[in-house]
Design an enzyme around this catalytic site. Structure first.
Site, PDB file in Angstrom:
ATOM      1  N   HIS A   1       0.828  -1.191   0.000  1.00 42.90           N
ATOM      2  CA  HIS A   1       0.000   0.000   0.000  1.00 42.90           C
ATOM      3  C   HIS A   1       0.864   1.243   0.000  1.00 42.90           C
ATOM      4  CE1 HIS A   1       0.884  -0.992   4.209  1.00 42.90           C
ATOM      5  NE2 HIS A   1       0.806   0.312   4.467  1.00 42.90           N
TER       6      HIS A   1
ATOM      7  N   CYS B   1       1.948   3.534  12.077  1.00 46.59           N
ATOM      8  CA  CYS B   1       2.880   3.062  11.055  1.00 46.59           C
ATOM      9  C   CYS B   1       3.135   4.212  10.090  1.00 46.59           C
ATOM     10  CB  CYS B   1       2.335   1.830  10.329  1.00 46.59           C
ATOM     11  SG  CYS B   1       0.884   2.151   9.308  1.00 46.59           S
TER      12      CYS B   1
END
Length: 697
Positions: free
Chosen positions: A65, A208
């Site tokens: 991603h 993250c």
């Protein structure tokens, strides 16, 4: 999720053998639907994100991603592989692959919907249904969470379909949990309930680099493990859609804290004074039970965090299992990265002062006593004196932020004090390096001492600065300062004595270092070595020659790649040719990172070619006797260079050598580059230039 995935974005027979091929296969579907405008550019952004941390998860899941300017709207592609594809998960290949594409400026609503998918992936029934569904439309409906009775009966159980369609729903659930715990905390206070009479309570923070997937998967994993263990877990997800801070009452009532993150935890001091486990976000996904057990063990032993000490800046940006050598390099680079802006500002101001006021400007009186608005010499003296003051911060900033990298904010005071003492005793940069490492070590040692709870509040404000500054000052003044000052003087005398072949060889060595990792640690060592020599009001001729050689060599890689893409464009992908246009400006500005996209895509050909050209330029610059007072600026400071014509010839020679080598080496390979997927794009340049904070989303 109704607009993010359709049957056209599902491949139930994904035949790709590598993660790069899998991402390309799913991305091509996005291109067909107009969701992605530049296939190679988008794949470069995916690769840049993958380079930060593998996206494989336990349980056979891969979630490549990124955020990308090549994405027109948030999109999700799904592929199922019979053979499995390696995405770096500890338990082996992934058979369920989700390619998440978010625009660079995606709004919160879309990002939170993607985070909802991340939570669903922690549901075993959901993933099992995806492994058995035999129709692309049904798979898309399952992922969307449609309420179709037929879909529910044939594919996914109610628990999978009821996953919230937006983070708003999740946020409200989290808020309910938070309110419930807050109310329970208040009830405990009112009734005198003890920890032994209620469930163990944990607050956690997950984050993250992208804030789309791992953040929410770690939260879901910790919450599930907490329910199984009979532990109350409330998680603050610091994701792309922002975050809602946990209620202070919830934090106060918690018995332990878990940080599962790969970017710094925001407002971390809120959790000080509690048993804390600090790990990467993947540990939160893969080992939630172990983390809960660990934090309970710390609570039982009475181990608590002291202020903001747990999780230093270096530890926050790396792996807790990193070796000492890796941490040492990061500590030093922390100091260098904060020092460089002072070098650039001070050096350019000093050079500008000499250019305007002449080479006697360093003997001008203070501008406080004598300044004429209409006189050029006064302006030259002003710029020179501002630059000298800026240079005076170099060693203290270097030492202070080395200590900061080791021990966070408590390391700043002793680090700055040690750096200032280094200047006082003429220990220079070597003294600053030593002072920073000593200061960080002293603070870490103090923080390990167990102290009464009543004194913890004054530790970071009074006790640690007082004791650490005193120890560092004693060591610098009395113990190690004089030997380091002697070593600094010896190195300076050696540099001043370099002539002929020795100078040329040093130029070649510095050229090789500047081009080895293009803005990385080796490059920064060479650059810091050069700037240390000119960081005085009146640098020696040898120091200015070294600075000139370093800047010239650093300009070679991007200029060579730009020239190569111009003269032999067919050897490069379309994305690389576009990057080549930007590399002209980056190279001319002395930004070595302009060659990173090329080095990342083809390191075995690009890096050796750049190193050879850099060595040629560095050695020629030293042989020609070119000098430079400014630490940065590229061709824009040519008027400040001694022997400018020969200096430009040295740069041109190195560029031509590197260009010729990379063209020859690329021409020898059998496979054309068009199918290789470009390599790391411009986002990698930004990540490398900052050091220093990951950019690809």
């Amino acid at each position: 999720m109704s607009e993010m995935i359709t049957a056209d974005l599902v491949d139930l027979d994904l035949s790709a053998e590598t993660k790069e091929a899998a991402a390309r296969a799913l991305a091509e579907r996005m291109v067909t639907l107009g969701r992605v405008t530049d296939l190679d550019g988008f794949l470069a952004d995916v690769a840049a994100r993958e380079a930060q941390m593998p996206t494989g998860l336990d349980g056979g899941i891969g979630i490549p991603h990124c955020r990308s300017e090549h994405v027109t709207e948030p999109t999700l592609g799904f592929g199922r592989s019979a053979a499995g594809i390696d995405f770096g998960a500890p338990d082996g290949p992934a058979d369920l692959i989700f390619l998440i594409a978010a625009p660079a400026g995606a709004d919160d609503a879309h990002l939170t919907i993607l985070s909802s998918l991340a939570r669903q992936l922690m549901n075993a029934e959901f993933t099992s249904a995806l492994r058995t569904v035999d129709d692309a439309a049904a798979a898309a409906a399952l992922i969307r969470g449609d309420e179709s009775p037929a879909a529910a009966a044939s594919t996914a159980p109610e628990s999978a379909r009821s996953a919230e369609a937006s983070e708003g729903a999740e946020g409200s659930e989290g808020s309910k949990d938070s309110v419930a715990v807050s109310a329970a905390a208040s009830a405990d206070t009112a009734t005198g309930t003890t920890t032994s009479e209620r469930p163990f309570r944990i607050v956690a923070v997950t984050s993250c680099p992208t804030g789309i997937a791992h953040t929410y998967m770690a939260a879901e994993s910790l919450e599930n493990a907490g329910r199984e263990a009979g532990v109350e877990v409330v998680v603050e997800t610091q994701g792309s859609a922002g975050f809602t801070r946990l209620d202070p009452a919830v934090i106060a009532a918690a018995d332990g804290v878990i940080f599962a993150h790969d970017v710094p935890v925001r407002d971390k001091d809120r959790f000080a004074g509690k048993p804390t486990v600090d790990v990467g976000v993947k540990a939160g996904i893969n080992k939630p039970t172990e983390l809960i057990t660990e934090v309970r063990g710390k609570a039982a032993r009475g181990e608590v965090s002291a202020g903001s000490a747990p999780g230093t800046p270096v530890e926050r940006s790396g792996d807790s299992t990193e070796g000492y050598g890796t941490k040492l390099r990061k500590w030093l680079m922390s100091g260098v990265s904060y020092m460089v802006p002072f070098v650039a500002a001070g050096g350019l101001l000093i050079a500008l002062g000499f250019a305007i006021g002449g080479y006697t400007v360093n003997k001008a009186p203070s501008v406080m006593d004598h300044f004429l608005w209409t006189q050029a010499d006064s302006w030259g003296a002003l710029f020179f004196q501002i630059g000298v003051v800026s240079f005076g911060f170099l060693v203290p900033v270097l030492a202070g932020y080395i200590a900061y990298g080791m021990a966070d904010r408590p390391g700043l005071v002793p680090g700055f004090v040690g750096g200032a003492i280094s200047l006082t005793i003429n220990a220079g940069f070597l003294g600053g390096l030593a002072a920073g490492l000593i200061a960080g070590g002293v603070v870490i040692g103090i923080q390990k001492v167990k102290i009464p709870a009543a004194l913890r509040g004054i530790m970071p404000v009074v006790v640690i600065p007082l004791i650490s500054a005193a120890i560092v000052g004693f060591l610098m003044f009395v113990v190690i300062g004089k030997p380091i000052a002697s070593a600094q003087k010896g190195m300076t005398d050696w540099l001043n004595g370099l002539t002929g072949t020795n100078a040329v060889l040093l130029g070649a060595l510095l050229g090789l270092m500047m081009c080895f990792d293009l803005g990385g640690p080796v490059n920064k060592v060479a650059y810091t070595f050069a700037t240390a020599g000119i960081a005085v009001a009146s640098p020696s001729d040898s120091a200015m020659k070294i600075m000139a050689a370093v800047m010239a060599a650093g300009m070679v890689p991007p200029l060579a790649m730009a020239l190569a893409t111009t003269v032999r464009g067919k050897l490069f992908t379309q994305t690389e040719r576009e990057n080549g246009k930007a590399a002209w400006v980056l190279g001319a500005s002395f930004i070595s990172e302009g060659a990173i996209p090329f080095a990342a895509a083809d390191p075995l050909r690009v890096i050796p070619s750049a190193m050879v050209g850099g060595a040629v330029t560095g050695s020629l610059s030293m042989a020609f006797g070119a000098t430079l007072r400014a630490p940065h600026g590229g061709i824009f400071v040519v008027p400040l260079i001694g022997n400018p014509f020969l200096y430009l010839i040295a740069i041109a020679a190195g560029v031509c050598v590197s260009t010729a080598l990379v063209v020859v080496l690329k021409g020898m390979r059998k496979q054309a580059p068009e199918g290789t997927g470009a390599g790391v794009a411009d986002t990698a340049i930004a990540a490398k230039v900052d050091s220093k904070e990951p950019v690809a989303a």
